[in-house]
Design a protein around this motif. Structure first.
Motif, short mmCIF file in Angstrom:
data_model
loop_
_atom_site.label_atom_id
_atom_site.label_comp_id
_atom_site.label_asym_id
_atom_site.label_seq_id
_atom_site.Cartn_x
_atom_site.Cartn_y
_atom_site.Cartn_z
N THR A 29 1.06 -1.14 0.25
CA THR A 29 0.29 0.17 -0.29
C THR A 29 0.64 1.59 -0.21
O THR A 29 1.04 2.02 -0.60
CB THR A 29 -0.63 -0.02 1.12
N ASP A 56 -5.76 1.88 1.27
CA ASP A 56 -6.07 1.69 2.60
C ASP A 56 -7.29 2.89 2.94
O ASP A 56 -7.29 3.01 3.90
CB ASP A 56 -5.58 1.37 3.68
N SER A 67 -4.90 -3.44 4.91
CA SER A 67 -5.62 -3.85 3.36
C SER A 67 -6.84 -4.44 3.70
O SER A 67 -6.19 -5.91 4.43
CB SER A 67 -4.50 -3.80 2.42
N ASP A 86 -3.41 -3.05 -5.87
CA ASP A 86 -3.00 -3.22 -4.32
C ASP A 86 -3.82 -4.30 -4.23
O ASP A 86 -4.71 -3.87 -3.67
CB ASP A 86 -3.02 -1.87 -3.98
MG LIG Z 1 -2.00 -2.71 2.43
#
Ligand SMILES: [Mg+2]
Ligand SMILES: Nc1nc2c(ncn2[C@@H]2O[C@H](COP(=O)(O)OP(=O)(O)O)[C@@H](O)[C@H]2O)c(=O)[nH]1
Length: 686
Positions: A29, A56, A67, A86
Motif C-alpha cells: 500500500t 487503505d 488492507s 494493491d
Molecule cells: Mg496493504
C-alpha cells in the motif's frame, strides 16, 4: 528458447495492468502511494500510519489499519496508462489477489529481508509461477534491512522456483544504505527523499562490487542465451541493449525473476521500478496470448473485482482483453446476461472519474452490470466466450453463525449476503436446516469480521454473531421393548392409539430404520405410517437434547379402537413410545470427528503436532509435502468442536503460512466431563 535478444521484440506499449502482491505488511500500500505520488496522480504521498493512503481508504481498512480488499488505481507514467492493483497481503483476503491474476501483465512482489516472512512469500510466488505470470521482486524497507547484500539472494531464492537475478546492489554511507548501483545500466544512484535518485560516479568499492554482481547477473541470463554465454567466456562486454533485451525476454518467458530494491516510504527506488515495468514487463498482447484470447473485434473483458456501493450502485472492475466497450455495451457472462454498461469510470482508490469508452488493455469500472461477478469473463455480442480462467477460492476455514439483530431485517440480510458473496467468492453461506442457523464461512477471523462490518456499513443490516452449533448426535447403548399409549376420553370423540416398540441400538452410521412386525392387524395397516412419523418426530430431539441416530425400531404389538383411533392418535402413541423408552436405553452423546490435513513449513511441524494433541486430535502421521521443499503435511483425526478456531492457532504457529482442510470422517461416542458439559449447555439453551 528466448535467446538472441530479439525473441520477444521491443518493449510493450499501451495500457498496463500490474498487481502489487506480497506478504502482509511488506509495504504494498505504501508502494502504491509512492507510485501515485511519483506519477503525479496524487499531490503528496500519504502514509499507512497516518491513515491517509489511497490504498487503505475504505472504512474497514482505515478502521483495522490494514488492507482488507483490492485497491485499483490508474495513473499515467511516461505517456502510458498503468493500473496498479494493491492486493491485500493477509492470507485471509488472498482471494482478492488470486482473482486478479489472470488479467494482469505482471506482478510486483513486494517483500522484506525477513526470514519469518519467507514461507508467505513462497506461497505467493508459487501461485504466480503456476499461472506463468511474469514477476519482479521489489525488496522493500531497504532502509531498515539488516541483512548484507550478499544475503539477499541466499535468503530469497528458496522462496522462488524461478532463478532470481539481482538487478541492483545497495551502496552505503557508513552503515546506512544510501543508494544503489543498477547492474544493467552500470550506473550508481544516491537516494533522494521523495525525489528521483541522483546519478553519481561509480567508483571505489562500489565499482568492484558492481563488477562481480554484474557478472553473476549476466551468467544467469546466459543460461538461456548461448550468444551471451560465448561473449562471457571470451571476456567480451555484451552491449547494454543486448542485456536489456535479454532481461526483457527472459522475464517474459519466465526464466528469471529480477530483484529490485528500495524504500517505498520515501519513494526510493520507485522510479527504477517503474522503468523496469515500462521496458521489461509484457503488455496486453502477451497477456491475451497467455490467456488464449482469440483476437477479434468483439469486446472481451475479465472481472477483477465487484463492488456494491452503499448507495446501491454496482461497479465491475474489468480489464479489456479484446476490442473496446463503453456506455450501452451489453455483455454476456459465460452462462448468463451480465447487463448493459451505464457509466465507465477511471478509478484511483475510492475516487471515481467518469470517462469515455475503454480501449484494449485498459482497466476501468463499468457501472450497472447487474449479474457480473468477480472472476467472470464478459463478452459483448451474441456468442458468450467460454470462461478464460476460473480461480476457485480456497476452501473456507472458519465459520460464524449470524442473524439480523432485528427480525424485520431478515429479507434484507438475505439480499445483502448474496451481494457479499458476489463480491467475494471466498465467503460461503450455509443454511443449517436442523438448527435454522445461517452460517458464514470464510478465510479467518478478520475476514469474517470485515464481512459482518460490511453487512452493517454498506448494506445497512445490523448483525448478531454466535459460534455455530456442532453437529452432535446421540444414540443408545442398549435396547428395550416399550409401550406407547395415547388415550383421551373428553366427551364426544376420544383419541386412542397404542403401540409396542422394540428399540435396538445399531452400528455407527446406520442411521434409523423402522420395521413393521404387526401380525393379525392389531394395529390396522393404514395407521402404521403414522406410527413411524411419530417416532421420527421424537427422534429429532432425544433425551440428551440432540437428534438420535443408529437405532432400529420395530413395531411389534399394539391395539386400536374402532371409533377413537386416528392417524393423529397413532402418531402420538409412536412419539410417546420413543420419549418414554429412550431414557432407559443408556443414551450416549456422539460427536463428529473429522479427518484434518494441515500444510505447514517444516520448522513448525513439531508445534503443530503438539497443537493437535492438545485439542484431542489423534495424529495419524506426517509426511513431506509433495513438490514443496521445506513443507510438511500432518494428518490427524479431530473432533469438530476442536476444529472451530483451529486456523487461528495454525496461523500463529506458522507466521500465517500454514493452512488446513477437513472432511467428515465418523461419529464417535463421547462420555465424561466434556459430554456432561455439552449436554448441560444444550439444556440451558432450550
Ligand atoms: Mg496493504
Ligand atoms: N521503514 C520502512 N517502513 C515501510 C516502508 N514501506 C512501508 N513501511 C511500513 O510498513 C508497514 C506496512 O506497510 P503497508 O504499505 O501497509 O504494507 P502492505 O500490507 O504490504 O500494504 C507500515 O507501517 C508502513 O509505514 C519502507 O520502505 N520502509
Amino acid at each position: 528458447m528466448a535467446a538472441n535478444g530479439n525473441g520477444n521484440g521491443a518493449r510493450a506499449t499501451g495500457p498496463r495492468c500490474v498487481a502489487l502482491v506480497g506478504p502482509f505488511q511488506s509495504g504494498k500500500t505504501t508502494l502504491l502511494e509512492a507510485i501515485l505520488a511519483r506519477t503525479a496522480a496524487i499531490p503528496r504521498q500519504g502514509g499507512v500510519e497516518a491513515g491517509n493512503t489511497v490504498g487503505d481508504a475504505s472504512k474497514e481498512a482505515r478502521h483495522h489499519k490494514m488492507s482488507v480488499e483490492l485497491t485499483v488505481a490508474t495513473t499515467t507514467c511516461m505517456g502510458d496508462a498503468y493500473t496498479f492493483l494493491d492486493s491485500p497481503g493477509s492470507v485471509e483476503f488472498v482471494h482478492d489477489m488470486r482473482a486478479v491474476l489472470p488479467a494482469i501483465d505482471a506482478a510486483v512482489v513486494v517483500c522484506e529481508l525477513d526470514e519469518k516472512k519467507i514461507p508467505q512469500l513462497q506461497l505467493i510466488l508459487r501461485e504466480l509461477e503456476d499461472r506463468k505470470i511474469p514477476r519482479i521482486l521489489f525488496v522493500n524497507k531497504i532502509d531498515k534491512a539488516e541483512a548484507g547484500v550478499h544475503d539477499v539472494l541466499t535468503m530469497l531464492q528458496p522462496a522462488s522456483r524461478t532463478k532470481l537475478i539481482l538487478r541492483q546492489i545497495p551502496t552505503f554511507n557508513g552503515d546506512i544504505i544510501s543508494g544503489f548501483v543498477d547492474l544493467a545500466l552500470e550506473r550508481a544512484f544516491v537516494y533522494k527523499e521523495h525525489a528521483a535518485s541522483e546519478v553519481v560516479p561509480l567508483e571505489g568499492d562500489a565499482a568492484d562490487l558492481e563488477k562481480t554482481a554484474r557478472f553473476s547477473m549476466l551468467e544467469t541470463l546466459a543460461d538461456h542465451d548461448d550468444v551471451l554465454m560465448e561473449q562471457l567466456l571470451e571476456d567480451i562486454q555484451p552491449p547494454r541493449d543486448k542485456v536489456f533485451d535479454d532481461l526483457r525476454s527472459e522475464l517474459r518467458e519466465g526464466f528469471v525473476c529480477p530483484v529490485l530494491m528500495g524504500t517505498a516510504a520515501r519513494a526510493n527506488g520507485v522510479l527504477r521500478l517503474l522503468k523496469a515495468l515500462r521496458h521489461e514487463s509484457p503488455g496486453i498482447v502477451e497477456t491475451a496470448k497467455r490467456l488464449g484470447v482469440k483476437a477479434g473485434n468483439e469486446a472481451l473483458a475479465y472481472v477483477l473485482k465487484t463492488l456494491n456501493t452503499a448507495h446501491g450502485g454496482k461497479m465491475s472492475v474489468v480489464r479489456m482483453l479484446a476490442g473496446q466497450a463503453g456506455d450501452g455495451t451489453t455483455f454476456l457472462t459465460e452462462d448468463d446476461e451480465a447487463g448493459r454498461v451505464a457509466g465507465v469510470f477511471k478509478l484511483v482508490g475510492q475516487t471515481t472519474e467518469k470517462r469515455g469508452p475503454a480501449a484494449l488493455g485498459e482497466t476501468v469500472a463499468f457501472a450497472k452490470l447487474d449479474k457480473a461477478k468477480t472472476g467472470d469473463t464478459l463478452t459483448a455480442g451474441k456468442q458468450a466466450h467460454a470462461a478464460l480462467v476460473k480461480i476457485a477460492p480456497y476452501p473456507p476455514v472458519l465459520a460464524i453463525a449470524i442473524s439480523a439483530k432485528e427480525r424485520k431485517d431478515d429479507v434484507k440480510l438475505g439480499l445483502a449476503l448474496s451481494k457479499l458473496v458476489e463480491e467475494d467468492p471466498s465467503i460461503t453461506i450455509v443454511h443449517n436446516p436442523e438448527t435454522h442457523e445461517v452460517v458464514l464461512w470464510g478465510q479467518g477471523e478478520m475476514h469474517l469480521r470485515v464481512a459482518t462490518e460490511r453487512l452493517s456499513d454498506r448494506f445497512g443490516v445490523a448483525i448478531e454473531r454466535r459460534t455455530p452449533s456442532v453437529g452432535y448426535r446421540e444414540t443408545i447403548r442398549k435396547g428395550i421393548v416399550q409401550r406407547g399409549r395415547h388415550k383421551k376420553q373428553s366427551g364426544g370423540h376420544g383419541q386412542y392409539g397404542d403401540v409396542v416398540l422394540d428399540i435396538k441400538p445399531m452400528p455407527r452410521s446406520s442411521g434409523f430404520s423402522f420395521e413393521d412386525k404387526i401380525a393379525g392387524g392389531v394395529v390396522p395397516r393404514n395407521y402404521i405410517p403414522s406410527v413411524e412419523e411419530g417416532i421420527i418426530d421424537a427422534l429429532k430431539h432425544g433425551p440428551l437434547g440432540f437428534p438420535v441416530v443408529d437405532l432400529h425400531v420395530a413395531l411389534v404389538d399394539g391395539s386400536y379402537h374402532t371409533v377413537d383411533s386416528s392417524d393423529m392418535a397413532f402418531r402420538t402413541a409412536g412419539r410417546i413410545g420413543i420419549v418414554e423408552g429412550l431414557p432407559q436405553c443408556q443414551p450416549v452423546l456422539l460427536e463428529p470427528i473429522h479427518l484434518v490435513e494441515i500444510l505447514c513449513p517444516t520448522e513448525a511441524t513439531a508445534k503443530i503436532n503438539a497443537l493437535m494433541s492438545g485439542r484431542r486430535g489423534q495424529i495419524l502421521g506426517f509426511d513431506t509435502r509433495e513438490g514443496w521443499d521445506g513443507w510438511d503435511v500432518v494428518r490427524a483425526k479431530m473432533p469438530e468442536v476442536e476444529i472451530g478456531d483451529l486456523i487461528v492457532e495454525i496461523r500463529s504457529a506458522t507466521a500465517g503460512a500454514g493452512t488446513f482442510t477437513f472432511k467428515f470422517d465418523h461419529m464417535a461416542e463421547l462420555t465424561g466431563r466434556t459430554a456432561d458439559q455439552i449436554i448441560a449447555a444444550r439444556r440451558a439453551a432450550e
